[in-house]
Scaffold this active site. Structure first.
Site, PDB file in Angstrom:
ATOM      1  N   PHE A 122       0.937  -1.099  -0.064  1.00  0.00           N
ATOM      2  CA  PHE A 122      -0.165   0.121   0.054  1.00  0.00           C
ATOM      3  C   PHE A 122       0.960   1.205   0.116  1.00  0.00           C
ATOM      4  O   PHE A 122       1.706   1.537   0.914  1.00  0.00           O
ATOM      5  CB  PHE A 122      -0.808  -0.217   1.332  1.00  0.00           C
ATOM      6  CG  PHE A 122      -1.728   0.927   1.506  1.00  0.00           C
ATOM      7  CD1 PHE A 122      -3.033   0.927   0.991  1.00  0.00           C
ATOM      8  CD2 PHE A 122      -1.284   2.380   2.500  1.00  0.00           C
ATOM      9  CE1 PHE A 122      -3.909   1.894   1.421  1.00  0.00           C
ATOM     10  CE2 PHE A 122      -2.372   3.346   2.622  1.00  0.00           C
ATOM     11  CZ  PHE A 122      -3.432   3.184   1.877  1.00  0.00           C
ATOM     12  N   ALA A 123       0.762   2.059  -1.027  1.00  0.00           N
ATOM     13  CA  ALA A 123       1.611   3.180  -1.338  1.00  0.00           C
ATOM     14  C   ALA A 123       1.066   4.479  -1.142  1.00  0.00           C
ATOM     15  O   ALA A 123       0.375   4.911  -2.078  1.00  0.00           O
ATOM     16  CB  ALA A 123       2.467   3.050  -2.410  1.00  0.00           C
ATOM     17  N   ALA A 129       4.350  14.325   2.716  1.00  0.00           N
ATOM     18  CA  ALA A 129       3.221  13.755   3.144  1.00  0.00           C
ATOM     19  C   ALA A 129       3.101  12.458   3.879  1.00  0.00           C
ATOM     20  O   ALA A 129       3.202  11.710   3.261  1.00  0.00           O
ATOM     21  CB  ALA A 129       2.367  13.749   1.968  1.00  0.00           C
ATOM     22  N   SER A 131       1.195  12.073   7.805  1.00  0.00           N
ATOM     23  CA  SER A 131      -0.061  12.296   8.339  1.00  0.00           C
ATOM     24  C   SER A 131      -0.977  13.153   7.518  1.00  0.00           C
ATOM     25  O   SER A 131      -2.188  12.939   7.538  1.00  0.00           O
ATOM     26  CB  SER A 131      -0.022  13.127   9.786  1.00  0.00           C
ATOM     27  OG  SER A 131       0.829  12.333  10.749  1.00  0.00           O
ATOM     28  N   GLN A 278       6.180  -9.025  45.042  1.00  0.00           N
ATOM     29  CA  GLN A 278       4.961  -8.643  44.631  1.00  0.00           C
ATOM     30  C   GLN A 278       5.059  -7.714  43.524  1.00  0.00           C
ATOM     31  O   GLN A 278       4.295  -7.326  42.648  1.00  0.00           O
ATOM     32  CB  GLN A 278       4.299  -7.859  45.923  1.00  0.00           C
ATOM     33  CG  GLN A 278       2.907  -7.585  45.448  1.00  0.00           C
ATOM     34  CD  GLN A 278       2.296  -7.032  46.735  1.00  0.00           C
ATOM     35  OE1 GLN A 278       2.837  -5.769  47.301  1.00  0.00           O
ATOM     36  NE2 GLN A 278       1.059  -7.486  47.285  1.00  0.00           N
ATOM     37  N   GLN A 336      12.262  -4.781  31.687  1.00  0.00           N
ATOM     38  CA  GLN A 336      12.441  -4.353  32.832  1.00  0.00           C
ATOM     39  C   GLN A 336      12.299  -5.755  33.674  1.00  0.00           C
ATOM     40  O   GLN A 336      13.151  -5.771  34.601  1.00  0.00           O
ATOM     41  CB  GLN A 336      11.123  -3.576  33.660  1.00  0.00           C
ATOM     42  CG  GLN A 336      11.683  -2.894  34.775  1.00  0.00           C
ATOM     43  CD  GLN A 336      12.689  -1.792  34.738  1.00  0.00           C
ATOM     44  OE1 GLN A 336      12.919  -1.346  33.727  1.00  0.00           O
ATOM     45  NE2 GLN A 336      13.389  -1.662  35.927  1.00  0.00           N
ATOM     46  N   GLY A 340      19.137  -6.733  33.321  1.00  0.00           N
ATOM     47  CA  GLY A 340      20.133  -6.504  32.367  1.00  0.00           C
ATOM     48  C   GLY A 340      19.977  -7.330  31.173  1.00  0.00           C
ATOM     49  O   GLY A 340      20.282  -6.924  30.056  1.00  0.00           O
ATOM     50  N   GLU A 363       0.432   3.603   9.636  1.00  0.00           N
ATOM     51  CA  GLU A 363      -1.450   3.616   9.563  1.00  0.00           C
ATOM     52  C   GLU A 363      -2.272   4.699  10.286  1.00  0.00           C
ATOM     53  O   GLU A 363      -3.200   4.528  10.911  1.00  0.00           O
ATOM     54  CB  GLU A 363      -1.811   2.166   9.763  1.00  0.00           C
ATOM     55  CG  GLU A 363      -1.366   1.193   8.825  1.00  0.00           C
ATOM     56  CD  GLU A 363      -2.312  -0.077   8.750  1.00  0.00           C
ATOM     57  OE1 GLU A 363      -3.451   0.100   8.603  1.00  0.00           O
ATOM     58  OE2 GLU A 363      -1.521  -0.945   8.298  1.00  0.00           O
TER      59      GLU A 363
HETATM   60  C1  LIG Z   1       8.369   1.263   9.164  1.00  0.00           C
HETATM   61  C2  LIG Z   1       7.345   1.971   8.537  1.00  0.00           C
HETATM   62  C3  LIG Z   1       6.566   1.276   7.524  1.00  0.00           C
HETATM   63  C4  LIG Z   1       5.659   2.132   7.056  1.00  0.00           C
HETATM   64  N1  LIG Z   1       4.848   1.609   5.998  1.00  0.00           N
HETATM   65  C5  LIG Z   1       4.136   2.288   5.133  1.00  0.00           C
HETATM   66  C6  LIG Z   1       3.230   1.615   4.054  1.00  0.00           C
HETATM   67  O1  LIG Z   1       3.198   0.417   3.897  1.00  0.00           O
HETATM   68  N2  LIG Z   1       2.513   2.547   3.199  1.00  0.00           N
HETATM   69  C7  LIG Z   1       2.529   3.981   3.476  1.00  0.00           C
HETATM   70  O2  LIG Z   1       1.791   4.324   2.530  1.00  0.00           O
HETATM   71  N3  LIG Z   1       3.107   4.448   4.467  1.00  0.00           N
HETATM   72  C8  LIG Z   1       3.748   3.769   5.451  1.00  0.00           C
HETATM   73  N4  LIG Z   1       4.724   4.336   6.596  1.00  0.00           N
HETATM   74  C9  LIG Z   1       4.557   5.787   6.894  1.00  0.00           C
HETATM   75  C10 LIG Z   1       3.649   6.166   8.136  1.00  0.00           C
HETATM   76  O3  LIG Z   1       2.134   5.635   7.986  1.00  0.00           O
HETATM   77  C11 LIG Z   1       3.885   7.335   8.175  1.00  0.00           C
HETATM   78  O4  LIG Z   1       5.172   7.546   8.858  1.00  0.00           O
HETATM   79  C12 LIG Z   1       3.060   7.995   9.487  1.00  0.00           C
HETATM   80  O5  LIG Z   1       1.552   7.932   8.793  1.00  0.00           O
HETATM   81  C13 LIG Z   1       3.315   9.242  10.126  1.00  0.00           C
HETATM   82  O6  LIG Z   1       3.654  10.175   9.083  1.00  0.00           O
HETATM   83  P1  LIG Z   1       5.069  10.895   9.159  1.00  0.00           P
HETATM   84  O7  LIG Z   1       5.863   9.819   9.725  1.00  0.00           O
HETATM   85  O8  LIG Z   1       5.455  11.698   8.154  1.00  0.00           O
HETATM   86  O9  LIG Z   1       4.955  11.866  10.442  1.00  0.00           O
HETATM   87  P2  LIG Z   1       4.198  13.418  10.760  1.00  0.00           P
HETATM   88  O10 LIG Z   1       3.043  13.471   9.846  1.00  0.00           O
HETATM   89  O11 LIG Z   1       5.248  14.161  10.076  1.00  0.00           O
HETATM   90  O12 LIG Z   1       4.087  13.481  12.159  1.00  0.00           O
HETATM   91  C14 LIG Z   1       5.242  13.821  12.941  1.00  0.00           C
HETATM   92  C15 LIG Z   1       4.668  13.985  14.374  1.00  0.00           C
HETATM   93  O13 LIG Z   1       3.570  15.157  14.270  1.00  0.00           O
HETATM   94  C16 LIG Z   1       2.307  14.595  14.689  1.00  0.00           C
HETATM   95  N5  LIG Z   1       1.185  15.304  13.979  1.00  0.00           N
HETATM   96  C17 LIG Z   1       1.112  15.400  12.756  1.00  0.00           C
HETATM   97  N6  LIG Z   1      -0.087  15.939  12.314  1.00  0.00           N
HETATM   98  C18 LIG Z   1      -0.758  16.115  13.345  1.00  0.00           C
HETATM   99  C19 LIG Z   1      -1.928  16.474  13.885  1.00  0.00           C
HETATM  100  N7  LIG Z   1      -2.807  16.985  12.698  1.00  0.00           N
HETATM  101  N8  LIG Z   1      -2.408  16.519  15.092  1.00  0.00           N
HETATM  102  C20 LIG Z   1      -1.598  16.035  15.914  1.00  0.00           C
HETATM  103  N9  LIG Z   1      -0.239  15.607  15.802  1.00  0.00           N
HETATM  104  C21 LIG Z   1       0.168  15.528  14.666  1.00  0.00           C
HETATM  105  C22 LIG Z   1       2.479  13.014  14.753  1.00  0.00           C
HETATM  106  O14 LIG Z   1       1.678  12.238  15.333  1.00  0.00           O
HETATM  107  C23 LIG Z   1       4.167  12.846  14.862  1.00  0.00           C
HETATM  108  O15 LIG Z   1       3.937  12.656  16.325  1.00  0.00           O
HETATM  109  C24 LIG Z   1       5.525   3.526   7.321  1.00  0.00           C
HETATM  110  C25 LIG Z   1       6.545   4.072   8.228  1.00  0.00           C
HETATM  111  C26 LIG Z   1       7.274   3.475   8.879  1.00  0.00           C
HETATM  112  C27 LIG Z   1       8.095   4.159   9.954  1.00  0.00           C
END
Ligand SMILES: Cc1cc2nc3c(=O)[nH]c(=O)nc-3n(C[C@H](O)[C@H](O)[C@H](O)COP(=O)(O)OP(=O)(O)OC[C@H]3O[C@@H](n4cnc5c(N)ncnc54)[C@H](O)[C@@H]3O)c2cc1C
Length: 383
Positions: A122-123, A129, A131, A278, A336, A340, A363
């Site tokens: 899924f791309a 781009a 979030s 405990q 934890q 170690g 996701e």
């Molecule tokens: C190992 C891995 C596998 C992945 N696999 C796929 C895949 O198969 N297909 C695909 O399409 N993508 C994939 N991704 C991408 C993944 O879905 C994104 O990394 C994720 O959606 C977050 O986007 P970003 O990393 O650009 O973070 P950003 O969007 O830059 O966010 C950075 C920080 O800001 C916060 N933030 C951003 N906007 C808001 C908002 N409106 N409100 C509050 N907080 C916010 C976020 O929560 C985060 O803490 C993958 C990522 C990784 C690391």
């Protein structure tokens, strides 16, 4: 807890557990170390018809139910949260076709997935781009009976290994999120190549790679749904796939809990097993309770989706955010409990802690999940 699984569900759970215990466990550290893709395990999944679980019977599969996908994903992730993605990310990759694809696309691609002959991906994500999925810059320009794709996708799970890609691109940039569309692109199509392979913190037994489209020409029949519906298809896909991430998180947490419980009975300090303290007992009790709550939320959401419910964005986001936070907490507590030794690679819990982290990020990050939950709640209680 009793989840009243059917005979068929018990059977697929058993098959997934057997693969995880007998085939994945002996090699998980090797794949983690090498950051390599586990083709030998994919072969076993194919031989045992595991991929058929992803696909409904009318397309040569045996299920297509979200609940069954989560059962398998939990079992595989209990042993390795990375290797489980060859299965789980294929499920994610074919959801756009299953949800919005034409009958021709379904007939063409779904049976190949069911047979385990091809993996999917899924791309959506790009460098600028994440979030903000409406901000994608990859374009798809119509040219007679074709679309021409240009742009780069980043961090795509199964990237380079899969044959079938659901790719999101802008067909009308001026319309923002409403101007995006979704396409099937096959590996081997001229103009479609692969870039950087990521060197990751966790889930290292999965492939994460760049996809590069350079004047990649695909037939117009590869459009999934209608032009301009890409954003909607992506959101519907996530609603349906987030329980899978939830079950990956539950599986990782369950695996870490079992390691910690076992260790606590073996490790002696002050002349007795640490399980007699405990402090350790309460940690184990909390871990088990949190895991069960997460599993119940994931399973109930999956069953709600399978029941034909029309709206489940809130529940889907809730189960993903809850289960992934549980996975992070439980795996950290497992380290934890091992002290170690938990920090050393001789024991699997440090890997499980690294693997757990991604479930809070992909996701849709957990902050984005909370936005979805809050939006739905506020809508409901607005007069
Ligand atoms: C190992 C891995 C596998 C992945 N696999 C796929 C895949 O198969 N297909 C695909 O399409 N993508 C994939 N991704 C991408 C993944 O879905 C994104 O990394 C994720 O959606 C977050 O986007 P970003 O990393 O650009 O973070 P950003 O969007 O830059 O966010 C950075 C920080 O800001 C916060 N933030 C951003 N906007 C808001 C908002 N409106 N409100 C509050 N907080 C916010 C976020 O929560 C985060 O803490 C993958 C990522 C990784 C690391």
């Amino acid at each position: 807890m009793e989840y009243f699984l059917t005979e068929d569900q018990l059977e697929i759970k058993e098959i997934a557990r057997k693969i995880a215990e007998e085939k994945i466990k002996p090699v998980r550290a090797k794949y983690d170390e090498e950051n390599a893709f586990p083709w030998e395990i994919v072969k076993v999944m194919k031989q045992t018809d595991l991929f058929a679980v992803l696909i409904p019977e009318e397309y040569d599969g045996i299920s297509g139910k979200v609940a069954d996908l989560t059962i398998v994903t939990e079992e595989l992730s209990r042993v390795c949260g990375g290797i489980s993605l060859a299965f789980g990310a294929t499920g994610l990759g074919i959801y756009p076709i299953m949800i919005s694809g034409s009958e021709e696309l379904k007939q063409k691609y779904l049976p190949q997935i069911a047979a385990g002959n091809k993996l999917a991906a899924f791309a959506l994500t790009e460098a600028n781009a994440g979030s903000d999925v409406g901000g994608i810059e990859t374009t798809a320009a119509k040219d007679g009976d074709f679309y021409i794709l240009n742009g780069t996708k980043q961090w795509i799970t199964n990237g380079g290994e899969a044959d079938i890609y659901s790719v999101f691109a802008m067909t009308n940039k001026a319309k923002g999120a409403r101007g995006s569309s979704c396409f099937v692109v096959e590996k081997g199509t001229p103009g479609f190549g692969f870039g950087k392979k990521e060197n990751k913190m966790g889930i290292r037994g999965s492939a994460t790679r760049e996809l590069i489209f350079d004047n990649c020409r695909i037939p117009k029949e590869n459009l999934i749904g209608k032009e301009g519906k890409g954003f909607m298809i992506a959101m519907k896909t996530f609603d349906k796939s987030r329980p899978m991430v939830g079950s990956q998180a539950v599986g990782i947490a369950q695996g870490a809990f079992e390691e910690a419980a076992k260790y606590s009975k073996e490790r002696q300090q002050f002349g007795k097993p640490i399980s007699s303290f405990q402090a350790i007992q309460f940690m184990l009790a909390n871990m088990a309770t949190q895991i069960e709550a997460a599993r119940a939320l994931v399973m109930t959401t999956a069953r709600m989706i399978d029941s034909g419910a029309k709206k489940y964005s809130k529940e889907s986001a809730m189960c993903k955010v809850f289960a992934s936070d549980v996975a992070m907490k439980v795996t950290t507590d497992a380290v934890q409990i091992l002290g170690g030794y938990g920090y050393m690679k001789e024991y699997p819990v440090e890997k499980m802690m690294r693997d757990a982290k991604i479930t809070q990020i992909y996701e849709g990050t957990n902050q984005i999940q909370k936005n979805i939950i809050a939006l739905n709640l506020i809508k409901k209680y607005t007069k």
